[in-house]
Scaffold this motif. Structure first.
Motif, PDB file in Angstrom:
ATOM      1  N   GLY A  81       0.850  -1.574  -0.205  1.00 23.13           N
ATOM      2  CA  GLY A  81      -0.111   0.253  -0.044  1.00 23.13           C
ATOM      3  C   GLY A  81       0.870   1.008   0.085  1.00 23.13           C
ATOM      4  N   LEU A  82       2.012   0.786   0.009  1.00 28.18           N
ATOM      5  CA  LEU A  82       3.082   2.550  -0.188  1.00 28.18           C
ATOM      6  C   LEU A  82       3.241   3.367  -1.649  1.00 28.18           C
ATOM      7  CD1 LEU A  82       5.930   1.230   2.226  1.00 28.18           C
ATOM      8  CD2 LEU A  82       3.873   2.290   2.463  1.00 28.18           C
ATOM      9  N   VAL A  83       2.634   2.318  -2.561  1.00 27.98           N
ATOM     10  CA  VAL A  83       2.454   2.718  -4.167  1.00 27.98           C
ATOM     11  C   VAL A  83       1.133   2.472  -4.871  1.00 27.98           C
ATOM     12  CG1 VAL A  83       5.238   2.785  -4.393  1.00 27.98           C
ATOM     13  CG2 VAL A  83       3.981   1.321  -5.690  1.00 27.98           C
ATOM     14  N   GLU A  84       0.689   3.136  -6.041  1.00 25.82           N
ATOM     15  CA  GLU A  84      -0.297   2.747  -6.400  1.00 25.82           C
ATOM     16  C   GLU A  84       0.301   3.630  -7.915  1.00 25.82           C
ATOM     17  OE1 GLU A  84      -3.462   5.431  -5.242  1.00 25.82           O
ATOM     18  OE2 GLU A  84      -2.650   7.370  -5.828  1.00 25.82           O
ATOM     19  N   ARG A  85      -0.223   2.656  -8.444  1.00 24.12           N
ATOM     20  CA  ARG A  85      -0.048   2.689 -10.277  1.00 24.12           C
ATOM     21  C   ARG A  85      -1.148   2.727 -10.828  1.00 24.12           C
ATOM     22  NH1 ARG A  85       4.118  -2.499 -11.196  1.00 24.12           N
ATOM     23  NH2 ARG A  85       2.684  -3.691 -10.082  1.00 24.12           N
ATOM     24  N   ARG A  86      -1.432   3.413 -12.037  1.00 25.77           N
ATOM     25  CA  ARG A  86      -2.413   4.158 -13.098  1.00 25.77           C
ATOM     26  C   ARG A  86      -1.642   3.500 -14.547  1.00 25.77           C
ATOM     27  NH1 ARG A  86      -2.519   9.351 -15.018  1.00 25.77           N
ATOM     28  NH2 ARG A  86      -1.064  10.953 -14.176  1.00 25.77           N
ATOM     29  N   GLN A  87      -3.354   4.071 -15.330  1.00 26.65           N
ATOM     30  CA  GLN A  87      -2.649   3.794 -17.001  1.00 26.65           C
ATOM     31  C   GLN A  87      -2.495   5.218 -17.384  1.00 26.65           C
ATOM     32  OE1 GLN A  87      -3.742   0.414 -18.222  1.00 26.65           O
ATOM     33  NE2 GLN A  87      -2.772   0.788 -19.627  1.00 26.65           N
ATOM     34  N   SER A  88      -1.520   5.270 -17.728  1.00 23.35           N
ATOM     35  CA  SER A  88      -1.318   6.841 -19.203  1.00 23.35           C
ATOM     36  C   SER A  88      -2.326   7.102 -19.586  1.00 23.35           C
ATOM     37  CB  SER A  88       0.416   6.579 -19.221  1.00 23.35           C
ATOM     38  OG  SER A  88      -0.009   7.281 -20.783  1.00 23.35           O
ATOM     39  N   GLU A  89      -2.621   8.087 -19.802  1.00 27.67           N
ATOM     40  CA  GLU A  89      -3.568   8.830 -20.761  1.00 27.67           C
ATOM     41  C   GLU A  89      -3.219   8.456 -22.171  1.00 27.67           C
ATOM     42  OE1 GLU A  89      -5.600  12.053 -19.488  1.00 27.67           O
ATOM     43  OE2 GLU A  89      -6.207  10.938 -17.336  1.00 27.67           O
ATOM     44  N   VAL A  90      -1.616   9.103 -22.187  1.00 27.49           N
ATOM     45  CA  VAL A  90      -0.855   9.408 -23.182  1.00 27.49           C
ATOM     46  C   VAL A  90      -0.091   8.050 -23.802  1.00 27.49           C
ATOM     47  CG1 VAL A  90       1.231  10.342 -24.069  1.00 27.49           C
ATOM     48  CG2 VAL A  90       0.190  11.873 -22.709  1.00 27.49           C
ATOM     49  N   ASP A  91       0.325   6.579 -23.747  1.00 24.58           N
ATOM     50  CA  ASP A  91       0.281   6.043 -23.726  1.00 24.58           C
ATOM     51  C   ASP A  91      -0.425   4.768 -22.938  1.00 24.58           C
ATOM     52  OD1 ASP A  91       1.190   3.848 -24.996  1.00 24.58           O
ATOM     53  OD2 ASP A  91       3.412   4.002 -24.670  1.00 24.58           O
ATOM     54  N   ARG A  92      -1.214   3.872 -23.428  1.00 20.74           N
ATOM     55  CA  ARG A  92      -1.788   2.391 -22.606  1.00 20.74           C
ATOM     56  C   ARG A  92      -0.891   1.946 -22.177  1.00 20.74           C
ATOM     57  NH1 ARG A  92      -5.561   5.561 -21.220  1.00 20.74           N
ATOM     58  NH2 ARG A  92      -7.397   3.349 -20.080  1.00 20.74           N
ATOM     59  N   ARG A  93      -0.226   1.670 -23.319  1.00 19.32           N
ATOM     60  CA  ARG A  93       1.034   0.242 -22.667  1.00 19.32           C
ATOM     61  C   ARG A  93       1.532   0.667 -21.509  1.00 19.32           C
ATOM     62  NH1 ARG A  93       4.207   0.091 -27.775  1.00 19.32           N
ATOM     63  NH2 ARG A  93       4.110   2.571 -27.495  1.00 19.32           N
ATOM     64  N   ALA A  94       2.063   2.147 -21.139  1.00 19.20           N
ATOM     65  CA  ALA A  94       3.090   2.297 -19.449  1.00 19.20           C
ATOM     66  C   ALA A  94       1.351   2.630 -18.271  1.00 19.20           C
ATOM     67  CB  ALA A  94       3.129   3.356 -19.860  1.00 19.20           C
ATOM     68  N   LYS A  95       2.770   2.292 -17.559  1.00 13.78           N
ATOM     69  CA  LYS A  95       1.696   2.371 -16.473  1.00 13.78           C
ATOM     70  C   LYS A  95       2.760   3.346 -15.230  1.00 13.78           C
ATOM     71  CE  LYS A  95      -1.221  -1.401 -15.170  1.00 13.78           C
ATOM     72  NZ  LYS A  95      -1.377  -2.934 -14.579  1.00 13.78           N
ATOM     73  N   LEU A  96       1.882   4.272 -15.072  1.00 11.14           N
ATOM     74  CA  LEU A  96       2.432   5.201 -13.753  1.00 11.14           C
ATOM     75  C   LEU A  96       2.532   5.129 -12.977  1.00 11.14           C
ATOM     76  CD1 LEU A  96       1.343   8.612 -16.106  1.00 11.14           C
ATOM     77  CD2 LEU A  96       3.086   7.295 -16.402  1.00 11.14           C
ATOM     78  N   VAL A  97       3.406   5.816 -11.841  1.00 16.25           N
ATOM     79  CA  VAL A  97       3.373   5.206 -10.401  1.00 16.25           C
ATOM     80  C   VAL A  97       3.628   6.457  -9.534  1.00 16.25           C
ATOM     81  CG1 VAL A  97       5.147   3.678  -8.792  1.00 16.25           C
ATOM     82  CG2 VAL A  97       4.961   3.110 -11.383  1.00 16.25           C
ATOM     83  N   ARG A  98       3.117   6.287  -8.364  1.00 13.50           N
ATOM     84  CA  ARG A  98       3.438   7.949  -7.697  1.00 13.50           C
ATOM     85  C   ARG A  98       3.000   7.266  -6.127  1.00 13.50           C
ATOM     86  NH1 ARG A  98      -0.337  12.225  -6.916  1.00 13.50           N
ATOM     87  NH2 ARG A  98      -0.025  12.893  -9.321  1.00 13.50           N
ATOM     88  N   LEU A  99       3.676   8.112  -5.325  1.00 13.21           N
ATOM     89  CA  LEU A  99       3.726   7.533  -3.542  1.00 13.21           C
ATOM     90  C   LEU A  99       2.091   7.632  -3.627  1.00 13.21           C
ATOM     91  CD1 LEU A  99       6.566   9.164  -2.238  1.00 13.21           C
ATOM     92  CD2 LEU A  99       6.268   6.625  -2.861  1.00 13.21           C
ATOM     93  N   THR A 100       1.400   6.507  -2.351  1.00 17.39           N
ATOM     94  CA  THR A 100       0.457   6.611  -1.923  1.00 17.39           C
ATOM     95  C   THR A 100       0.755   7.853  -0.148  1.00 17.39           C
ATOM     96  OG1 THR A 100       0.597   4.543  -0.157  1.00 17.39           O
ATOM     97  CG2 THR A 100      -0.401   4.551  -2.736  1.00 17.39           C
ATOM     98  N   GLN A 101      -0.107   7.914   0.200  1.00 15.18           N
ATOM     99  CA  GLN A 101      -0.346   8.436   1.632  1.00 15.18           C
ATOM    100  C   GLN A 101       0.425   8.067   2.452  1.00 15.18           C
ATOM    101  OE1 GLN A 101      -0.917  11.765   2.054  1.00 15.18           O
ATOM    102  NE2 GLN A 101       0.062  11.498   4.539  1.00 15.18           N
ATOM    103  N   ALA A 102       0.140   6.521   2.608  1.00 12.25           N
ATOM    104  CA  ALA A 102       0.742   5.420   3.634  1.00 12.25           C
ATOM    105  C   ALA A 102       2.374   5.501   2.718  1.00 12.25           C
ATOM    106  CB  ALA A 102       0.521   4.108   3.465  1.00 12.25           C
ATOM    107  N   GLY A 103       2.919   5.439   1.572  1.00 11.05           N
ATOM    108  CA  GLY A 103       3.721   6.049   1.862  1.00 11.05           C
ATOM    109  C   GLY A 103       4.771   7.052   1.725  1.00 11.05           C
TER     110      GLY A 103
END
Length: 213
Positions: A121-143
C-alpha cells in the motif's frame, strides 16, 4: 551481490543482514575499531582477494545494508525500496522505464520492487492517458508517511557508514565513487541516467545479463 529479487534466496540473505543488524547493536570502541582495521589490513596481506576493489565495494555494500536495517528497526523497507520511493517523492507519475534509469537497475527488478510496494500500500499505479501500454507510478499517502518516518533512520545509516572518515576523506571518497560510476556506467545491467523517461535502459551488447541484486 544478491541473486534476482524474485528468488527466495535473495530474501533469505536480506533476513541474514537484518539478523546481523539486530545482534550487533553495540557500537565498537575506538580500540576495537582499530584492532578490526589492523586485522583487515593483515588479511589483505595474506589474501589477495581483499586487495581487489570490487570485493571491497561488495563488503561496503553489505555493511550499508546491515546499518540500514538496524536503523529502520522492524520495518520491512529495504534500501532499494527506499531509494525507489525517494525518486517517486520528487518524480510522481513516471513509468517503470524512467524509474529504472534513475535508480540504475533493470526494469525486471523495478517491476518486482513495485509489486511489493504496491502490495504494502505504499505506491499506486494507473494507466497512462498518453500511452495505454504504460503505467504511471506515484506514492500513496502511506508511502509518503513511510518515507518521511524513516528519513532520519536512512541519514543515520549513511552517517554511520562514513563516520570513520573526516570531512575531507568523505568528500574524496564520494568523488572517487562518482568518478568510477561515470567511467563504467555503460557496463552495468542498466545505465544510470537523468532522462525524463521513455528510453529503454541500456544493456551492453553481447553480454549476458547476470543477477547482482
Amino acid at each position: 551481490m544478491f541473486n534476482p529479487p524474485n528468488s527466495e534466496s535473495t530474501y533469505d540473505q536480506i533476513k541474514d543482514l537484518r539478523g546481523m543488524a539486530k545482534t550487533d547493536r553495540v557500537e565498537p570502541s575506538r580500540r576495537d575499531a582499530g584492532e578490526e582495521q589492523g586485522s583487515l589490513r593483515q588479511l589483505m596481506e595474506e589474501l589477495p582477494l581483499w586487495k581487489r576493489p570490487g570485493y571491497l565495494i561488495r563488503r561496503v555494500h553489505q555493511l550499508h545494508y546491515a546499518l540500514f536495517f538496524e536503523e529502520v528497526g522492524e520495518s520491512d523497507i529495504t534500501p532499494v525500496q527506499y531509494g525507489l520511493m525517494t525518486i517517486l517523492s520528487t518524480n510522481p507519475d513516471i513509468d517503470q522505464i524512467a524509474i529504472a534509469t534513475k535508480l540504475g537497475i533493470d526494469r525486471t527488478n523495478v517491476a518486482d520492487v513495485l509489486r511489493r510496494l504496491e502490495r504494502a500500500g505504499l505506491v499506486e499505479r494507473r494507466q497512462s492517458e498518453v500511452d495505454r501500454r504504460a503505467k504511471l507510478v506515484r506514492l500513496t499517502q502511506a508511502g509518503r508517511e513511510m518515507l518521511s518516518r524513516h528519513y532520519p533512520d536512512m541519514t543515520r545509516a549513511q552517517a554511520r557508514l562514513l563516520a570513520c572518515l573526516d570531512a575531507k576523506q568523505r568528500d574524496a571518497f564520494l568523488d572517487a565513487l562518482v568518478t568510477i560510476i561515470e567511467a563504467n556506467n555503460q557496463f552495468g545491467r542498466s545505465s544510470l541516467t537523468n532522462e525524463a523517461g521513455g528510453t529503454e535502459t541500456k544493456i551492453s551488447k553481447g553480454r549476458k545479463k547476470r543477477s547482482t541484486e
